[in-house]
Design a protein around this motif. Structure first.
Motif, short mmCIF file in Angstrom:
data_model
loop_
_atom_site.label_atom_id
_atom_site.label_comp_id
_atom_site.label_asym_id
_atom_site.label_seq_id
_atom_site.Cartn_x
_atom_site.Cartn_y
_atom_site.Cartn_z
N ASP A 99 0.83 -1.21 0.00
CA ASP A 99 0.00 0.00 0.00
C ASP A 99 0.86 1.26 0.00
N VAL A 100 1.94 1.25 0.77
CA VAL A 100 2.84 2.40 0.82
C VAL A 100 3.50 2.63 -0.53
N LEU A 101 3.86 1.54 -1.20
CA LEU A 101 4.52 1.65 -2.50
C LEU A 101 3.56 2.12 -3.59
N GLY A 102 2.27 1.98 -3.33
CA GLY A 102 1.25 2.56 -4.20
C GLY A 102 1.27 2.05 -5.63
N ASP A 103 1.29 3.00 -6.58
CA ASP A 103 1.21 2.65 -7.99
C ASP A 103 2.47 1.95 -8.51
N SER A 104 3.49 1.87 -7.68
CA SER A 104 4.70 1.15 -8.09
C SER A 104 4.46 -0.36 -8.11
N VAL A 105 3.36 -0.81 -7.52
CA VAL A 105 3.03 -2.23 -7.49
C VAL A 105 1.78 -2.46 -8.33
N ARG A 106 1.88 -3.38 -9.28
CA ARG A 106 0.74 -3.68 -10.14
C ARG A 106 0.38 -5.16 -10.00
N PHE A 107 -0.90 -5.41 -9.73
CA PHE A 107 -1.36 -6.78 -9.52
C PHE A 107 -2.04 -7.32 -10.78
N GLY A 108 -2.16 -8.63 -10.84
CA GLY A 108 -2.79 -9.27 -11.99
C GLY A 108 -1.98 -9.15 -13.26
N VAL A 109 -0.65 -9.02 -13.11
CA VAL A 109 0.23 -8.87 -14.26
C VAL A 109 1.25 -10.02 -14.26
N THR A 110 1.21 -10.84 -15.28
CA THR A 110 2.11 -11.99 -15.39
C THR A 110 3.20 -11.70 -16.40
N VAL A 111 4.45 -11.86 -16.00
CA VAL A 111 5.57 -11.68 -16.93
C VAL A 111 5.71 -12.95 -17.76
N THR A 112 5.68 -12.79 -19.07
CA THR A 112 5.78 -13.95 -19.97
C THR A 112 7.11 -14.02 -20.71
N GLY A 113 7.91 -12.94 -20.63
CA GLY A 113 9.21 -12.98 -21.29
C GLY A 113 10.04 -11.75 -20.95
N VAL A 114 11.35 -11.92 -20.94
CA VAL A 114 12.28 -10.81 -20.70
C VAL A 114 13.41 -10.94 -21.70
N SER A 115 13.78 -9.82 -22.33
CA SER A 115 14.88 -9.83 -23.29
C SER A 115 15.53 -8.45 -23.32
N ARG A 116 16.49 -8.27 -24.21
CA ARG A 116 17.04 -6.95 -24.51
C ARG A 116 16.28 -6.37 -25.69
N LEU A 310 11.33 -27.32 -4.07
CA LEU A 310 10.80 -26.48 -5.14
C LEU A 310 11.90 -26.21 -6.13
N ARG A 311 11.53 -25.76 -7.31
CA ARG A 311 12.54 -25.46 -8.33
C ARG A 311 12.13 -24.20 -9.10
N PRO A 312 13.08 -23.49 -9.68
CA PRO A 312 12.76 -22.22 -10.33
C PRO A 312 12.11 -22.41 -11.70
N ASP A 313 11.19 -21.52 -12.03
CA ASP A 313 10.62 -21.46 -13.38
C ASP A 313 11.47 -20.48 -14.19
N LEU A 314 12.23 -21.02 -15.12
CA LEU A 314 13.13 -20.20 -15.94
C LEU A 314 12.59 -19.99 -17.34
N SER A 315 11.36 -20.43 -17.58
CA SER A 315 10.82 -20.44 -18.94
C SER A 315 10.73 -19.06 -19.57
N PHE A 316 10.43 -18.04 -18.78
CA PHE A 316 10.26 -16.70 -19.36
C PHE A 316 11.57 -15.91 -19.43
N LEU A 317 12.69 -16.55 -19.04
CA LEU A 317 13.99 -15.88 -19.07
C LEU A 317 14.88 -16.46 -20.17
N GLY A 318 14.30 -17.19 -21.09
CA GLY A 318 15.07 -17.91 -22.10
C GLY A 318 15.89 -17.04 -23.04
N GLU A 319 15.53 -15.78 -23.22
CA GLU A 319 16.28 -14.90 -24.13
C GLU A 319 17.38 -14.12 -23.42
N LEU A 320 17.57 -14.39 -22.14
CA LEU A 320 18.63 -13.74 -21.38
C LEU A 320 19.83 -14.68 -21.23
#
Length: 462
Positions: A99-116, A310-320
């Protein structure tokens, strides 16, 4: 990275304890964070184990920068000597922080990929001068692309539990038996969940704090519901470290978990089966039969609780270009410090940006995800990680390299890679996984260990 990229936000993936702490440290450094959370509230994963009590007290699960951010709101940290449940942690700390961080936090948002930007994994040209592109999907299915100067992945490992199979793959028939297999510590406060296990025979697979907690809960249920019984299935033998550090653990509640598991066995509420690596799950009427890779079979059970890590989900980091250890899937600089084949819990010292660096500069895996498949992560460790990373992103390399944390020590975890070695027989009637009694197609060895242990100082753990 060029000057225009420096004014972009730092994307933080996950609004759990470590992700929100990262945002707090970035704010403290004058850097804009953008926290992306797939769930609909802060600490969505934590809320799924809201009934479980942490083995760290409040004093150790509140990040210092977060507390500074909360202070002007009148927030008061709960009694530092008490132990929160996951629900307490989320409600009393993570939600106010978001709540303090306010608009800096967005909910209902799923990251599907990260790249340059404009560069796939192969392209070298001008790569490090390009900002990151972060592809996201909202709760309505809409897609968009965000741009960031750096990415801190604090998405954790909660969504990818380890399977039942002893080789790291699902056992044959595991998926078909999904109606009787759970991968979570049961919430016996829920009437439907309680009915699922009351008066029934349940196999608990695992040897860590979660398995200890499940055994203790089922033992408590057995006191009230006759016929309730657990079969504790271990892939290795019983040794002096199997039940943790007990009274020697500098985190007393963690030590109490192991003692509670031992008491469940000693009091007859659970049988321990050693050296059993599950290869198949078969139906026997309304019950399940577990078969080991060596052909041994357990007596039928009604339910199976799989707590094999548990194990990490690395699927959306494949282009890094990530530098990950081939065994643990942890950053190569961190892996030697946490490798459970070689180290006990107490040998992991605080670490930061240096150990978490990747060939792809500006991207960091933190929190549980940074440990890959290794266990024993503490919230304090994650808070130190993000403090160091925020300092580095702000250009304060002296602070980034400084250690500002002393961790509790315990020499109780042992090396899981030694599960084929005979167990330490100097502690009670413990026996090794390689005992003759555990030969192919024989009856799995079950054992009772020592004298009854004292009740745990606090219920549950995580």
């Amino acid at each position: 990275m060029n000057a225009s990229s420096a004014v972009l936000p730092v994307v933080v993936i996950g609004a759990g304890p470590i992700g929100l702490a990262a945002a707090a440290h970035l704010v403290e450094r004058g850097i804009e964070p953008l926290v992306l959370e797939a769930g609909d509230s802060a600490g969505s994963a934590v809320r799924e184990w809201s009934h479980v009590r942490l083995f760290s007290p409040w004093a150790e699960v509140v990040d210092p920068a977060a507390e500074k951010l909360l202070a002007p709101t009148g927030w008061v940290r709960p009694d530092g000597a008490t132990y929160p449940t996951g629900g307490d942690w989320a409600r009393k700390y993570l939600t106010p922080l978001a709540d303090v961080l306010g608009d800096s936090v967005r909910f209902g948002v799923t990251v599907t990929g990260v790249s340059r930007r404009g560069r796939d994994r192969v392209v070298d040209a001008d790569r490090e001068r390009q900002p990151f592109t972060v592809y996201v999907r909202d709760s309505h299915g809409g897609e968009r692309r965000l741009v960031a100067r750096a990415v801190i992945d604090a998405s954790g490992t909660w969504t990818t539990p380890g399977p039942l199979g002893g080789d790291g793959l699902p056992a044959l028939g595991e998926r078909a038996a999904s109606d009787r297999v759970s991968y979570r510590v049961p919430d016996l406060g829920d009437a439907a969940v309680r009915a699922r296990y009351a008066g029934r025979r349940t196999a608990v697979i695992g040897s860590g704090a979660s398995a200890f907690t499940a055994l203790a809960l089922l033992a408590g249920l057995a006191e009230e519901a006759p016929g309730t019984h657990a079969v504790w299935v271990l892939r290795r033998g019983i040794s002096g470290s199997t039940f943790g550090g007990g009274a020697a653990d500098q985190l007393p509640a963690r030590g109490a978990l192991g003692l509670a598991a031992k008491a469940a066995v000693d009091d007859g509420h659970a049988d321990a089966v050693t050296g059993f690596r599950t290869g198949a799950v078969d139906r026997s009427g309304d019950r399940l039969v577990l078969t080991a890779e060596d052909g041994r079979r357990l007596d039928p059970v009604d339910e199976v609780i799989v707590l094999t890590g548990l194990r990490p989900d690395l699927s959306f980091l494949g282009e890094l270009r990530l530098g990950l250890d081939e065994r643990l899937q942890a950053p190569v600089g961190l892996a030697p410090l946490i490798d459970p084949n070689r180290h006990s819990c107490g040998t992991v010292y605080p670490h930061g940006v240096k150990e978490l660096a990747h060939p792809e500069k500006g991207v960091y895996l933190v929190g549980m995800k940074s440990y890959g498949r290794a266990p024993t992560f503490l919230a304090m460790t994650g808070y130190e990680q993000v403090r160091s990373i925020a300092a580095a992103l702000a250009g304060d390399h002296e602070a980034a390299g400084r250690v500002e944390l002393t961790l509790p020590e315990t020499g109780v975890c042992g090396g899981s890679g030694l599960f084929d070695e005979p167990a330490d027989t100097g502690n009670g009637d413990s026996t090794g996984a390689g005992d003759a009694s555990g030969g192919c197609c024989g009856t799995p060895s079950t054992l009772r260990i020592g004298a009854p242990a004292p009740a745990p100082a606090s219920s549950g753990g995580c």
